[in-house]
Enzyme design. Structure first.
Site, short mmCIF file in Angstrom:
data_model
loop_
_atom_site.label_atom_id
_atom_site.label_comp_id
_atom_site.label_asym_id
_atom_site.label_seq_id
_atom_site.Cartn_x
_atom_site.Cartn_y
_atom_site.Cartn_z
N ARG A 78 35.54 16.14 -9.41
CA ARG A 78 34.77 16.42 -10.63
C ARG A 78 34.22 17.83 -10.49
O ARG A 78 33.85 18.26 -9.39
CB ARG A 78 33.63 15.41 -10.78
CG ARG A 78 32.74 15.64 -11.99
CD ARG A 78 31.91 14.40 -12.37
NE ARG A 78 30.87 14.03 -11.42
CZ ARG A 78 30.93 12.99 -10.60
NH1 ARG A 78 31.97 12.18 -10.61
NH2 ARG A 78 29.94 12.73 -9.76
N HIS B 20 29.09 6.91 -9.28
CA HIS B 20 27.69 7.12 -8.91
C HIS B 20 27.47 6.64 -7.47
O HIS B 20 26.53 5.90 -7.18
CB HIS B 20 26.73 6.46 -9.90
CG HIS B 20 26.55 7.27 -11.16
ND1 HIS B 20 25.86 6.83 -12.26
CD2 HIS B 20 26.98 8.52 -11.49
CE1 HIS B 20 25.88 7.77 -13.20
NE2 HIS B 20 26.56 8.80 -12.76
N GLU C 226 31.73 18.26 -17.56
CA GLU C 226 32.05 17.70 -16.24
C GLU C 226 33.28 16.81 -16.22
O GLU C 226 33.20 15.63 -15.90
CB GLU C 226 30.84 16.92 -15.72
CG GLU C 226 30.25 15.90 -16.69
CD GLU C 226 29.09 15.11 -16.06
OE1 GLU C 226 29.30 14.54 -14.99
OE2 GLU C 226 28.00 15.09 -16.64
N TYR D 250 40.23 10.91 -10.98
CA TYR D 250 40.01 10.03 -9.82
C TYR D 250 41.20 9.09 -9.69
O TYR D 250 41.55 8.39 -10.65
CB TYR D 250 38.73 9.19 -10.03
CG TYR D 250 37.56 10.01 -10.53
CD1 TYR D 250 36.62 10.55 -9.64
CD2 TYR D 250 37.39 10.27 -11.90
CE1 TYR D 250 35.56 11.32 -10.10
CE2 TYR D 250 36.34 11.05 -12.37
CZ TYR D 250 35.43 11.57 -11.47
OH TYR D 250 34.39 12.34 -11.94
N ASP E 134 0.80 -1.25 0.00
CA ASP E 134 0.00 0.00 0.00
C ASP E 134 0.82 1.29 0.00
O ASP E 134 0.25 2.37 0.10
CB ASP E 134 -0.94 0.09 1.23
CG ASP E 134 -1.90 -1.06 1.30
OD1 ASP E 134 -2.20 -1.61 0.23
OD2 ASP E 134 -2.32 -1.41 2.41
N ASP F 82 22.22 19.88 -13.07
CA ASP F 82 23.17 18.80 -12.74
C ASP F 82 24.52 19.45 -12.47
O ASP F 82 25.26 19.76 -13.40
CB ASP F 82 23.23 17.83 -13.94
CG ASP F 82 24.19 16.68 -13.72
OD1 ASP F 82 24.68 16.51 -12.59
OD2 ASP F 82 24.44 15.93 -14.69
N HIS G 30 26.75 15.34 -21.17
CA HIS G 30 25.55 14.69 -21.72
C HIS G 30 24.49 15.76 -21.86
O HIS G 30 24.52 16.78 -21.17
CB HIS G 30 25.08 13.56 -20.79
CG HIS G 30 24.97 13.99 -19.35
ND1 HIS G 30 23.89 14.68 -18.86
CD2 HIS G 30 25.84 13.88 -18.31
CE1 HIS G 30 24.10 14.95 -17.57
NE2 HIS G 30 25.28 14.49 -17.22
N ASP H 52 27.45 16.00 -6.10
CA ASP H 52 26.84 16.02 -7.43
C ASP H 52 25.34 15.96 -7.20
O ASP H 52 24.80 14.91 -6.82
CB ASP H 52 27.34 14.81 -8.24
CG ASP H 52 26.81 14.79 -9.67
OD1 ASP H 52 25.86 15.53 -9.97
OD2 ASP H 52 27.35 14.01 -10.48
N HIS I 117 20.12 12.57 -17.98
CA HIS I 117 20.81 12.17 -19.21
C HIS I 117 19.74 12.24 -20.29
O HIS I 117 19.06 11.27 -20.57
CB HIS I 117 21.41 10.77 -19.07
CG HIS I 117 22.46 10.70 -17.98
ND1 HIS I 117 22.84 9.54 -17.37
CD2 HIS I 117 23.20 11.69 -17.39
CE1 HIS I 117 23.78 9.81 -16.45
NE2 HIS I 117 24.00 11.12 -16.45
N HIS J 143 34.95 8.50 -17.39
CA HIS J 143 33.63 8.85 -17.92
C HIS J 143 33.72 9.90 -19.01
O HIS J 143 34.79 10.44 -19.29
CB HIS J 143 32.68 9.30 -16.79
CG HIS J 143 33.15 10.50 -16.00
ND1 HIS J 143 33.08 11.78 -16.48
CD2 HIS J 143 33.68 10.60 -14.74
CE1 HIS J 143 33.53 12.62 -15.56
NE2 HIS J 143 33.91 11.92 -14.50
N GLU K 13 31.38 20.23 -12.49
CA GLU K 13 30.34 20.08 -13.52
C GLU K 13 29.45 21.32 -13.56
O GLU K 13 28.93 21.75 -12.53
CB GLU K 13 29.48 18.85 -13.19
CG GLU K 13 28.27 18.67 -14.07
CD GLU K 13 27.54 17.35 -13.84
OE1 GLU K 13 27.54 16.85 -12.69
OE2 GLU K 13 26.97 16.83 -14.81
N1 GLY Z 1 24.70 13.30 -11.97
C1 GLY Z 1 25.01 12.34 -12.94
C2 GLY Z 1 25.90 12.87 -13.96
O1 GLY Z 1 26.60 13.84 -13.72
O2 GLY Z 1 25.91 12.42 -15.06
MN MN Z 2 26.17 15.08 -15.42
MN MN Z 3 26.24 15.26 -12.18
#
Ligand code: GLY
Ligand code: MN
Ligand code: MN
Length: 441
Positions: free
Chosen positions: A411, A248, A389, A393, A41, A276, A359, A265, A366, A355, A413
């Protein structure tokens, strides 16, 4: 004001979609997001599926929207909404429902039926259709209904020799619309970016050694909501120390230590559009010398990539540039050996930079949109939004790296809108030079 109070706004989008596919005689079928139970529920918070909201503004689960082309050339297409039955008892428990009457009057449907009638009605709606845009493989039960309708439609044609209708992915058409942000969308994105930037800045000041990562998650969430964002655009990543090397990271449950950095992030979703942003800063007062070296390298890559963002550039070239700056930095610090080009081409760069550099951004973090056209990287055009971004690392178990570097993850971004001549950094409100950050602490 929620966009859902502007049904004409959503109709314009349906008009554009149906105009784009007019010559194909195509229908579109979209299910609403599914409500998912987390306990008996008790459902997870509901958020409408992006394409469904983009075309209708309707925020209830258990719904379908079908767009069918006009029966003859020049005839108008129809919007048919299938919605939940109004139910006085359930409405006491869960809140008001629009029902079929609301679907017609408020959401501008040409016809409206109950959700339970969808399987029965669909074959009839597809009578004069040549092709169906429907995204398969997201939900088996929904696929069975739609495929069943296609089969019923084929049988109803008798011995016509006509095959099963072609099924195509609606994202191909929708992406061509959603990738270019309209004036209203830019406004919503701008607000999402402002809210997110202010929350990041406040979190920088708030962060202290001894606090738990989840305190910062909750703090940011509160800032977002207080400023009018409905929810986060994705699960916030609040990663202290070596946790930042997990791209992530979602646990957000460790105590933060003096001397470590915190990678945050997080992005607010405002009226279905998300920001983002990532910033990485000291949990205590100052960057250490080693942290500062890596930080300045990532910042250099990011600033140079932003300077490249203009119409005609490509995200592939931006990524290539970020990789070059980061590899050259790694070479000069003695973290890598070899030639820049080979280290990138062979994938060795992924040891420190695993990475991409960005995006598309919009209703989904994304966001949908093609990155390649005819096998070539797609050129950026005014109205596109995406992230820049870069990160660096050094995994905690990378025994080939000097000990003082291990466990550093950084990072940076920002969210970028391509304009006629260059770009706007929509998230410029969050400090990112070391001096500005340390001054805030
Ligand atoms: N927050 C996920 C990315 O930066 O793609
Ligand atoms: Mn991102
Ligand atoms: Mn991000």
């Amino acid at each position: 004001m929620l966009l859902s109070s502007l049904p004409g706004f959503f109709k314009t989008r349906r008009d554009t979609l149906m105009k784009k596919t007019e010559s194909e005689g195509a229908a579109f079928i979209f299910p609403a997001a599914r409500e998912v139970l987390r306990n008996p529920d008790v459902a997870f918070p509901f958020r409408q599926e992006s394409n469904f909201f983009y075309l209708t503004g309707f925020e209830e689960p258990e719904a379908w929207v079908v767009l069918v082309p006009g029966a003859s050339k020049g005839a108008a297409y129809k919007t048919i909404l299938f919605v939940r039955r109004r139910d006085p008892v359930m409405e006491i428990w869960e809140g008001e429902r629009y029902g079929t009457e609301g679907a017609l009057k408020i959401f501008g449907a040409d016809e409206a039926f109950l959700h339970d009638e969808f399987a029965k009605k669909l074959p009839e709606l597809l009578k004069n259709v040549e092709k169906v845009y429907y995204r398969t493989n997201l939900d088996e039960a929904e696929d069975r209904i739609v495929m069943g309708a296609l089969e019923a439609h084929r049988r109803s044609m008798g011995r016509s020799g006509r095959p099963l209708l072609t099924v195509a992915d609606p994202n191909t058409v929708l992406a061509s619309m959603r990738i270019f942000k309209s004036k209203e969308e830019v406004e919503a994105m701008k607000r999402a970016c402002e809210i997110t930037a202010a929350a990041h800045k406040a979190a920088m000041k708030e962060t202290r050694p001894g606090m738990n990562e989840f305190e910062i998650e909750a703090f940011i969430d509160y800032q977002f909501r207080k400023s009018g964002a409905q929810r986060v655009g994705y699960g916030s990543i609040i990663a202290g120390g070596k946790n930042a090397c997990c791209l992530h990271y979602r646990a957000n449950n460790e105590t933060m230590r003096d001397g470590d950095l915190l990678l945050v992030d997080a992005g607010a979703e405002f009226n279905y559009y998300t920001s983002d942003i990532t910033r990485t800063y000291p949990i205590g007062k100052k960057f250490s010398k080693t942290q500062a070296t890596i930080y300045d390298l990532v910042l250099k890559a990011q600033l140079e990539c932003i300077a490249m963002a203009k119409p005609g550039a490509t995200q592939a070239a931006i990524h290539r540039h970020a990789s070059e700056v980061l590899v050259e930095g790694a070479l000069s610090l003695g973290l890598m050996k070899g030639k820049t080009d080979e280290l990138i081409t062979s994938g060795a760069v992924k040891r420190f930079y695993p990475h991409g550099t960005g995006h598309y951004l919009g209703m989904d973090v994304h966001d949908i949109g093609l990155y390649q056209v005819n096998g070539e990287p797609r050129k950026l055009e005014a109205g596109m939004m995406f992230t820049i971004e870069p990160g660096f690392y050094i995994q905690p178990n990378d025994m080939d790296a000097p000990a003082e570097y291990r466990g550093i993850g950084i990072r940076i971004e920002d969210d970028i809108l391509i304009t006629a001549n260059g770009c706007d950094v929509m998230t410029a409100g969050v400090p990112k030079s070391r001096e500005e950050i340390e001054a805030l602490k």
